[in-house]
Design a protein around this motif. Structure first.
Motif, PDB file in Angstrom:
ATOM      1  N   ALA A 121     -60.718  51.053 -49.824  1.00 17.55           N
ATOM      2  CA  ALA A 121     -61.486  51.647 -50.924  1.00 17.55           C
ATOM      3  C   ALA A 121     -60.851  51.377 -52.286  1.00 17.55           C
ATOM      4  O   ALA A 121     -61.472  51.664 -53.317  1.00 17.55           O
ATOM      5  CB  ALA A 121     -61.610  53.161 -50.712  1.00 17.55           C
ATOM      6  N   ASN A 122     -59.636  50.827 -52.308  1.00 16.88           N
ATOM      7  CA  ASN A 122     -58.903  50.657 -53.568  1.00 16.88           C
ATOM      8  C   ASN A 122     -59.653  49.802 -54.585  1.00 16.88           C
ATOM      9  O   ASN A 122     -59.681  50.111 -55.777  1.00 16.88           O
ATOM     10  CB  ASN A 122     -57.530  50.043 -53.298  1.00 16.88           C
ATOM     11  N   LEU A 123     -60.246  48.697 -54.118  1.00 14.07           N
ATOM     12  CA  LEU A 123     -60.909  47.785 -55.052  1.00 14.07           C
ATOM     13  C   LEU A 123     -62.139  48.427 -55.666  1.00 14.07           C
ATOM     14  O   LEU A 123     -62.333  48.372 -56.888  1.00 14.07           O
ATOM     15  CB  LEU A 123     -61.289  46.485 -54.334  1.00 14.07           C
ATOM     16  N   ALA A 124     -62.975  49.042 -54.849  1.00 17.66           N
ATOM     17  CA  ALA A 124     -64.190  49.682 -55.371  1.00 17.66           C
ATOM     18  C   ALA A 124     -63.832  50.775 -56.380  1.00 17.66           C
ATOM     19  O   ALA A 124     -64.492  50.913 -57.423  1.00 17.66           O
ATOM     20  CB  ALA A 124     -65.012  50.265 -54.221  1.00 17.66           C
ATOM     21  N   TYR A 125     -62.787  51.537 -56.066  1.00 20.25           N
ATOM     22  CA  TYR A 125     -62.354  52.593 -56.988  1.00 20.25           C
ATOM     23  C   TYR A 125     -61.913  51.988 -58.315  1.00 20.25           C
ATOM     24  O   TYR A 125     -62.275  52.474 -59.391  1.00 20.25           O
ATOM     25  CB  TYR A 125     -61.213  53.387 -56.359  1.00 20.25           C
ATOM     26  N   THR A 126     -61.139  50.909 -58.252  1.00 22.59           N
ATOM     27  CA  THR A 126     -60.658  50.235 -59.458  1.00 22.59           C
ATOM     28  C   THR A 126     -61.822  49.700 -60.279  1.00 22.59           C
ATOM     29  O   THR A 126     -61.836  49.819 -61.506  1.00 22.59           O
ATOM     30  CB  THR A 126     -59.714  49.077 -59.080  1.00 22.59           C
ATOM     31  N   VAL A 127     -62.812  49.107 -59.609  1.00 27.83           N
ATOM     32  CA  VAL A 127     -63.970  48.536 -60.304  1.00 27.83           C
ATOM     33  C   VAL A 127     -64.729  49.622 -61.063  1.00 27.83           C
ATOM     34  O   VAL A 127     -65.030  49.479 -62.254  1.00 27.83           O
ATOM     35  CB  VAL A 127     -64.902  47.817 -59.313  1.00 27.83           C
ATOM     36  N   PHE A 128     -65.041  50.722 -60.407  1.00 27.86           N
ATOM     37  CA  PHE A 128     -65.770  51.810 -61.067  1.00 27.86           C
ATOM     38  C   PHE A 128     -64.968  52.376 -62.242  1.00 27.86           C
ATOM     39  O   PHE A 128     -65.518  52.611 -63.324  1.00 27.86           O
ATOM     40  CB  PHE A 128     -66.078  52.930 -60.077  1.00 27.86           C
ATOM     41  N   LEU A 129     -63.673  52.599 -62.010  1.00 29.17           N
ATOM     42  CA  LEU A 129     -62.844  53.232 -63.033  1.00 29.17           C
ATOM     43  C   LEU A 129     -62.667  52.331 -64.250  1.00 29.17           C
ATOM     44  O   LEU A 129     -62.874  52.767 -65.396  1.00 29.17           O
ATOM     45  CB  LEU A 129     -61.481  53.586 -62.433  1.00 29.17           C
ATOM     46  N   VAL A 130     -62.289  51.077 -64.034  1.00 29.95           N
ATOM     47  CA  VAL A 130     -62.045  50.162 -65.150  1.00 29.95           C
ATOM     48  C   VAL A 130     -63.351  49.855 -65.884  1.00 29.95           C
ATOM     49  O   VAL A 130     -63.384  49.797 -67.115  1.00 29.95           O
ATOM     50  CB  VAL A 130     -61.367  48.870 -64.657  1.00 29.95           C
ATOM     51  N   ALA A 131     -64.442  49.641 -65.141  1.00 30.43           N
ATOM     52  CA  ALA A 131     -65.736  49.395 -65.787  1.00 30.43           C
ATOM     53  C   ALA A 131     -66.137  50.588 -66.652  1.00 30.43           C
ATOM     54  O   ALA A 131     -66.653  50.418 -67.772  1.00 30.43           O
ATOM     55  CB  ALA A 131     -66.803  49.110 -64.736  1.00 30.43           C
ATOM     56  N   ALA A 132     -65.910  51.800 -66.149  1.00 31.82           N
ATOM     57  CA  ALA A 132     -66.231  53.001 -66.927  1.00 31.82           C
ATOM     58  C   ALA A 132     -65.424  53.043 -68.219  1.00 31.82           C
ATOM     59  O   ALA A 132     -65.950  53.395 -69.284  1.00 31.82           O
ATOM     60  CB  ALA A 132     -65.960  54.253 -66.093  1.00 31.82           C
ATOM     61  N   ILE A 133     -64.155  52.672 -68.137  1.00 29.38           N
ATOM     62  CA  ILE A 133     -63.300  52.673 -69.323  1.00 29.38           C
ATOM     63  C   ILE A 133     -63.771  51.629 -70.330  1.00 29.38           C
ATOM     64  O   ILE A 133     -63.855  51.889 -71.538  1.00 29.38           O
ATOM     65  CB  ILE A 133     -61.833  52.431 -68.918  1.00 29.38           C
ATOM     66  N   LEU A 134     -64.095  50.426 -69.847  1.00 29.27           N
ATOM     67  CA  LEU A 134     -64.531  49.361 -70.750  1.00 29.27           C
ATOM     68  C   LEU A 134     -65.860  49.704 -71.423  1.00 29.27           C
ATOM     69  O   LEU A 134     -66.041  49.465 -72.621  1.00 29.27           O
ATOM     70  CB  LEU A 134     -64.652  48.047 -69.985  1.00 29.27           C
TER      71      LEU A 134
END
Length: 277
Positions: A121-134
């Motif tokens: 689940a690490n990658l999906a979590y990173t994608v959502f979090l970083v995309a939200a920040i950007l």
């Protein structure tokens, strides 16, 4: 290069069986139960299977339900969406060439590339979090940022990195005077996050042996526990977060200072994000 990298990631994930422990015992196990029974019953009877939200397991179950036999290749598709977001944001802030360079650099970050080939689940979590920040620092996209930030808690619910995302939404909303958008983003985030927490609490309350619940994040008990364990926390950070990445810390700190000296607002925000994360 980007297309070949993603293709290699997809083929590796599709060819290799699911072997990582959490993937087999938790994420994929739950998916198999859902696809076989067309129900969440077997999952909701165990606190172990409820220890993480259902996002990745639902993706795997969808693959099984349509006749697929290896959902691990979905990670490469998730990685592709991440690179698309990186390219889209960088191209809007800089130009096509620099956006491609930034995308390639993200493609070859070892941890991201490795996790694009395993069912964690690490990658999906990173994608959502970083995309939200950007998106949280991108004009009138605060509401979309709140949605993505909320969805990150449907992948991993115990981490509190969403605090950084909310802080950036609040800061950017104040700077651009998009107060209604900021309020909407906050409401959407907490609605999505709380929906899982309410569902989880309703399920575990019916278990014969409920799981041990950690203290609330901002409670006095949590703060006291942090204070008591500060030496161990510092030792862990020094060993695994500071010393191995001294070069990165130097670059992040240097770019942050430089962005303030030359007064480039967008670079300033991005540098602060890099330094904070």
């Amino acid at each position: 290069i980007i297309i070949l990298g993603l293709l290699a990631s997809f083929l590796i994930g599709n060819y290799n069986p699911i072997t990582a422990w959490d993937s087999m015992a938790l994420y994929d196990s739950r998916a198999l139960m859902i696809s076989l029974n067309h129900s969440l019953k077997d999952i909701t009877d165990s606190s172990y299977y409820l220890s993480y939200p259902l996002f990745l397991s639902l993706l795997h179950a969808a693959v099984y339900l349509v006749g697929g036999n290896n959902p691990q290749s979905l990670q490469a598709i998730i990685f592709a969406t991440f690179l698309a977001v990186i390219y889209g944001r960088l191209s809007s802030w800089t130009n096509h060439r620099l956006a491609l360079i930034g995308t390639i650099l993200n493609l070859f970050i070892y941890e991201l590339l490795y996790h694009s080939t395993i069912a964690y689940a690490n990658l999906a979590y990173t994608v959502f979090l970083v995309a939200a920040i950007l998106y949280g620092v991108s004009g009138r996209r605060l509401i979309f940022s709140g949605i993505l930030l909320g969805l990150s808690t449907w992948v991993r619910s115990t981490e509190v990195f969403w605090i950084l995302g909310l802080a950036l939404i609040l800061y950017h909303g104040y700077q651009t005077r998009l107060y209604k958008h900021t309020l909407a983003a906050f409401l959407i985030f907490f609605t999505i996050r709380q929906s899982w927490l309410w569902y989880y609490q309703a399920l575990v309350s019916n278990l014969a042996i409920p799981p041990l619940s950690p203290a609330p994040i901002f409670s006095q008990a949590t703060i006291n526990q942090i204070v008591v364990n500060l030496p161990q926390i510092w030792d862990y950070l020094n060993r695994y977060a500071l010393t191995p990445y001294l070069g990165f810390w130097g670059i992040a700190l240097g770019s942050t200072i430089l962005s303030f000296v030359i007064n480039l607002p967008k670079v300033k925000v991005l540098s602060l994000i890099a330094f904070a994360t």
